[in-house]
Every structure is written in structure tokens, then in C-alpha cells.
Design an enzyme around this catalytic site. Structure first.
Site, PDB file in Angstrom:
ATOM      1  N   ILE A  16       0.833  -1.202   0.000  1.00  0.00           N
ATOM      2  CA  ILE A  16       0.000   0.000   0.000  1.00  0.00           C
ATOM      3  C   ILE A  16       0.867   1.251   0.000  1.00  0.00           C
ATOM      4  O   ILE A  16       0.527   2.267  -0.583  1.00  0.00           O
ATOM      5  CB  ILE A  16      -0.918   0.002   1.241  1.00  0.00           C
ATOM      6  CG1 ILE A  16      -1.883  -1.171   1.163  1.00  0.00           C
ATOM      7  CG2 ILE A  16      -1.681   1.300   1.372  1.00  0.00           C
ATOM      8  CD1 ILE A  16      -2.690  -1.373   2.419  1.00  0.00           C
ATOM      9  N   ARG A  39      -5.045  -8.347   7.129  1.00  0.00           N
ATOM     10  CA  ARG A  39      -3.994  -7.984   8.075  1.00  0.00           C
ATOM     11  C   ARG A  39      -3.145  -6.877   7.456  1.00  0.00           C
ATOM     12  O   ARG A  39      -2.625  -7.029   6.348  1.00  0.00           O
ATOM     13  CB  ARG A  39      -3.080  -9.179   8.399  1.00  0.00           C
ATOM     14  CG  ARG A  39      -3.795 -10.359   9.031  1.00  0.00           C
ATOM     15  CD  ARG A  39      -4.186 -10.064  10.462  1.00  0.00           C
ATOM     16  NE  ARG A  39      -4.693 -11.250  11.113  1.00  0.00           N
ATOM     17  CZ  ARG A  39      -5.946 -11.400  11.526  1.00  0.00           C
ATOM     18  NH1 ARG A  39      -6.826 -10.439  11.343  1.00  0.00           N
ATOM     19  NH2 ARG A  39      -6.323 -12.516  12.126  1.00  0.00           N
ATOM     20  N   GLU A  40      -3.021  -5.759   8.170  1.00  0.00           N
ATOM     21  CA  GLU A  40      -2.122  -4.685   7.764  1.00  0.00           C
ATOM     22  C   GLU A  40      -0.788  -4.948   8.450  1.00  0.00           C
ATOM     23  O   GLU A  40      -0.741  -5.154   9.664  1.00  0.00           O
ATOM     24  CB  GLU A  40      -2.676  -3.333   8.197  1.00  0.00           C
ATOM     25  CG  GLU A  40      -3.996  -2.998   7.522  1.00  0.00           C
ATOM     26  CD  GLU A  40      -4.680  -1.799   8.153  1.00  0.00           C
ATOM     27  OE1 GLU A  40      -4.201  -1.303   9.209  1.00  0.00           O
ATOM     28  OE2 GLU A  40      -5.699  -1.360   7.598  1.00  0.00           O
ATOM     29  N   ALA A  78      19.787   4.194  20.113  1.00  0.00           N
ATOM     30  CA  ALA A  78      19.179   3.206  19.223  1.00  0.00           C
ATOM     31  C   ALA A  78      19.115   3.739  17.799  1.00  0.00           C
ATOM     32  O   ALA A  78      19.278   4.935  17.572  1.00  0.00           O
ATOM     33  CB  ALA A  78      17.770   2.859  19.710  1.00  0.00           C
ATOM     34  N   GLU A  94      25.498   3.357  15.733  1.00  0.00           N
ATOM     35  CA  GLU A  94      24.496   4.175  16.412  1.00  0.00           C
ATOM     36  C   GLU A  94      25.010   4.727  17.739  1.00  0.00           C
ATOM     37  O   GLU A  94      24.735   5.878  18.078  1.00  0.00           O
ATOM     38  CB  GLU A  94      23.200   3.387  16.627  1.00  0.00           C
ATOM     39  CG  GLU A  94      22.425   3.124  15.357  1.00  0.00           C
ATOM     40  CD  GLU A  94      21.894   4.379  14.673  1.00  0.00           C
ATOM     41  OE1 GLU A  94      21.750   5.439  15.326  1.00  0.00           O
ATOM     42  OE2 GLU A  94      21.611   4.305  13.464  1.00  0.00           O
ATOM     43  N   SER A 115       6.535  -4.610  18.102  1.00  0.00           N
ATOM     44  CA  SER A 115       5.063  -4.521  18.026  1.00  0.00           C
ATOM     45  C   SER A 115       4.539  -5.600  17.095  1.00  0.00           C
ATOM     46  O   SER A 115       4.053  -5.315  15.995  1.00  0.00           O
ATOM     47  CB  SER A 115       4.633  -3.149  17.503  1.00  0.00           C
ATOM     48  OG  SER A 115       5.048  -2.134  18.364  1.00  0.00           O
ATOM     49  N   PRO A 116       4.634  -6.881  17.496  1.00  0.00           N
ATOM     50  CA  PRO A 116       4.331  -7.976  16.585  1.00  0.00           C
ATOM     51  C   PRO A 116       2.873  -8.073  16.136  1.00  0.00           C
ATOM     52  O   PRO A 116       2.564  -8.819  15.221  1.00  0.00           O
ATOM     53  CB  PRO A 116       4.742  -9.224  17.368  1.00  0.00           C
ATOM     54  CG  PRO A 116       4.657  -8.816  18.795  1.00  0.00           C
ATOM     55  CD  PRO A 116       5.027  -7.357  18.818  1.00  0.00           C
ATOM     56  N   GLU A 140      21.693  15.029  10.103  1.00  0.00           N
ATOM     57  CA  GLU A 140      21.286  16.435  10.075  1.00  0.00           C
ATOM     58  C   GLU A 140      19.870  16.664  10.594  1.00  0.00           C
ATOM     59  O   GLU A 140      19.524  17.774  10.990  1.00  0.00           O
ATOM     60  CB  GLU A 140      21.457  17.039   8.682  1.00  0.00           C
ATOM     61  CG  GLU A 140      20.536  16.478   7.626  1.00  0.00           C
ATOM     62  CD  GLU A 140      20.744  17.135   6.271  1.00  0.00           C
ATOM     63  OE1 GLU A 140      19.755  17.304   5.545  1.00  0.00           O
ATOM     64  OE2 GLU A 140      21.895  17.477   5.951  1.00  0.00           O
ATOM     65  N   GLU A 142      18.633  14.945  13.261  1.00  0.00           N
ATOM     66  CA  GLU A 142      18.593  14.426  14.626  1.00  0.00           C
ATOM     67  C   GLU A 142      19.025  15.500  15.625  1.00  0.00           C
ATOM     68  O   GLU A 142      20.019  16.188  15.404  1.00  0.00           O
ATOM     69  CB  GLU A 142      19.554  13.237  14.793  1.00  0.00           C
ATOM     70  CG  GLU A 142      19.072  11.930  14.248  1.00  0.00           C
ATOM     71  CD  GLU A 142      20.035  10.803  14.568  1.00  0.00           C
ATOM     72  OE1 GLU A 142      19.569   9.796  15.125  1.00  0.00           O
ATOM     73  OE2 GLU A 142      21.242  10.930  14.266  1.00  0.00           O
TER      74      GLU A 142
END
Length: 185
Positions: A16, A39-40, A78, A94, A115-116, A140, A142
């Protein structure tokens, strides 16, 4: 024990939205009872987080604004994996980009889905020790503040509702458990 009776089989899927960070797909699935459902699913390349332990028995945390929550959040450093990137190399990158620190020792803590229910993002958590301050190198777009907290301060921040980011909670609770096992609690 088999889990076959729980599996949803994909009948069809279509993209989508294709974005810089995520893609969104719509799946038609056949449920275990034979019926169909939609299911999305958000597709994400994965991410890393770092529990950076200092020699002073503190951890490095960052504050940054997160548009999805419309808040400044307190988090462990993170970031997103680049497609095909090794998670440990991403964690090293990171940590240095966000905090300016590099670490001489690395340990994989855990990997977990964030977030399964709707996303395939797999987060890889690492513990970094032997820290040396180099130079923060933010993207730039952040804007991040870095600070250190003790175990007591981190726990109080959780109690006070200042830390409620899941990856950070996971890392801090692991740290507190490790400290308790070492008799530092």
C-alpha cells in the site's frame, strides 16, 4: 507440540505504501478455521539499541523528540538497521553517532519484536562496555541530548513515568537484575 493449528496462511498481499523507513502491506489471510481476514503489516528493516555501561556504574541515555508520540522520550541509544546491515555493526555505529562514545567490548543481550501485532521490526539489544568518548555525529535531522544516570536514578525515572519506552525498559531492567545478581542492588 505443533503450532500448525494457529497459523494464518497468506492468500494474497499488496503493498500500500513504500517509504524511507517502512513499507505497509495489506494481506488477505486464511484463518485456522478456514475463514478469511485482512492484516495490515508494517515492514521494517530492524533496529538496534545499546545499553552503554560506564566505568562509573552508570548508563548513557538520550533524550529526543519522537513525532509518533508527540513527546521527548528518554531512551537507550538506538537506531534503524540499514538493509542487510549486521546488527552489531549497526549498534556500534548508532552508539557513536548518537552519543559520541565507542566501546571496546560488546555483548548481545536479546532480540525481540517491538510490536508484533502489526509490525515485523526485530530489535537487537546490546551491552557496550569499555567506553571512550570520541565525537557525537548526528544525522542532520537528529537532535539528541546525552546524559548519564545511576541505577537508582534509572529506576526512579521508571517509577515517575519518565522512562516508558519498551526497549529502554528492557535494557534497564536487565541492568538492574545483573546488578542485583552481583550484589550491587
Amino acid at each position: 507440540m505443533s503450532n500448525e493449528h494457529l497459523i494464518e496462511k497468506t492468500v494474497s498481499s499488496k503493498t500500500i505504501y513504500e517509504g524511507k523507513i517502512i513499507d505497509l502491506t495489506l494481506h488477505t489471510v486464511q484463518l485456522p478455521n478456514g475463514k478469511e481476514a485482512q492484516r495490515e503489516v508494517v515492514l521494517h528493516p530492524g533496529a538496534v539499541t545499546v545499553l552503554a555501561l560506564t566505568e562509573k556504574d552508570t548508563i548513557l541515555l538520550v533524550k529526543q523528540f519522537r513525532k509518533a508520540t508527540e513527546r521527548v522520550l528518554v531512551e537507550t541509544p538506538a537506531g534503524k538497521l540499514e538493509r542487510g546491515e549486521n546488527p552489531l555493526e549497526s549498534a556500534k555505529r548508532e552508539l557513536e553517532e548518537e552519543t559520541g562514545y565507542v566501546a571496546s567490548e560488546w555483548k548481545h543481550l536479546a532480540s525481540f519484536y517491538t510490536s508484533p501485532g502489526f509490525a515485523d521490526e526485530l530489535m537487537h539489544a546490546y551491552v557496550a562496555t569499555g567506553l571512550t568518548l570520541k565525537q557525537q555525529n548526528l544525522d542532520e535531522d537528529e537532535f539528541i541530548d546525552v546524559f548519564e544516570v545511576t541505577a537508582d536514578q534509572a529506576l526512579q525515572m521508571i517509577v515517575d513515568g519518565e522512562i516508558y519506552d519498551a526497549k529502554t525498559l528492557t535494557c534497564v531492567y536487565w541492568w538492574l537484575r545483573e546488578r542485583a545478581l552481583q550484589g550491587k542492588a
